[in-house]
Enzyme design. Sequence first.
Site, PDB file in Angstrom:
ATOM      1  N   GLN A 212     -25.884  29.222   1.456  1.00 19.72           N
ATOM      2  CA  GLN A 212     -27.328  29.328   1.669  1.00 19.72           C
ATOM      3  C   GLN A 212     -28.045  29.316   0.327  1.00 19.72           C
ATOM      4  O   GLN A 212     -28.308  30.359  -0.265  1.00 19.72           O
ATOM      5  CB  GLN A 212     -27.671  30.594   2.463  1.00 19.72           C
ATOM      6  CG  GLN A 212     -29.117  30.600   2.881  1.00 19.72           C
ATOM      7  CD  GLN A 212     -29.438  31.709   3.862  1.00 19.72           C
ATOM      8  OE1 GLN A 212     -28.602  32.498   4.244  1.00 19.72           O
ATOM      9  NE2 GLN A 212     -30.684  31.761   4.259  1.00 19.72           N
ATOM     10  N   PHE A 213     -28.386  28.106  -0.131  1.00 18.98           N
ATOM     11  CA  PHE A 213     -29.079  27.968  -1.407  1.00 18.98           C
ATOM     12  C   PHE A 213     -30.446  28.638  -1.395  1.00 18.98           C
ATOM     13  O   PHE A 213     -30.977  28.999  -2.441  1.00 18.98           O
ATOM     14  CB  PHE A 213     -29.206  26.494  -1.813  1.00 18.98           C
ATOM     15  CG  PHE A 213     -30.316  25.756  -1.114  1.00 18.98           C
ATOM     16  CD1 PHE A 213     -31.562  25.640  -1.717  1.00 18.98           C
ATOM     17  CD2 PHE A 213     -30.119  25.187   0.130  1.00 18.98           C
ATOM     18  CE1 PHE A 213     -32.593  24.962  -1.083  1.00 18.98           C
ATOM     19  CE2 PHE A 213     -31.142  24.516   0.772  1.00 18.98           C
ATOM     20  CZ  PHE A 213     -32.383  24.402   0.165  1.00 18.98           C
ATOM     21  N   THR A 214     -31.015  28.858  -0.209  1.00 16.25           N
ATOM     22  CA  THR A 214     -32.354  29.460  -0.138  1.00 16.25           C
ATOM     23  C   THR A 214     -32.374  30.910  -0.632  1.00 16.25           C
ATOM     24  O   THR A 214     -33.454  31.473  -0.817  1.00 16.25           O
ATOM     25  CB  THR A 214     -32.935  29.382   1.282  1.00 16.25           C
ATOM     26  OG1 THR A 214     -32.079  30.086   2.184  1.00 16.25           O
ATOM     27  CG2 THR A 214     -33.104  27.937   1.725  1.00 16.25           C
TER      28      THR A 214
END
Length: 166
Positions: A97-99
């Site tokens: 989850q790069f967010t």
Amino acid sequence: MDFGIVSDFDIRISNLVCAMKAVIQRVKSAEVDVDGRLIGKIGKGLLVFVGVGKGDGEPDISYMSSKIPDLRIFEDHSGKFNLSLKEVGGEMLIVSQFTLYGDSRRGRRPSFTEAEDPSVAKILYEQLISKMKGQGIPVQTGEFQAKMDVHLINDGPVTLLLDSRK
């Protein structure tokens, strides 16, 4: 108009040191679907959302792979947090989850400039998974860079934030 003035905010941003980040949720069950097909599913255990930041490497992977499975966040017979994932025989679902690197301090649209390039992040994500599996932990995963539907039943709820450099 730019007068060449550098603010304290700009200095803090330029000195930002990234670290691998994780959101860890104790779950009764969790699963992840991509395009309507089941990719990973676990029972009792941990759902771990992982974000890889610029400059992350082996020390960050080692920290996360040693810390997460040994976190004492499962209850013993007295109801106290004394047991780890390993001790309860739990499973782990790891989802990229790069967010987690979303920076919303300026404006309303998050910036993800501190997230690692996907080609590098995927390698580090896979290394983390490998290290977890190497400890005998049953591990399921999401699909890197896919749009995923994550379903979970929180247990507690118990949710922790972990940063490999704090």
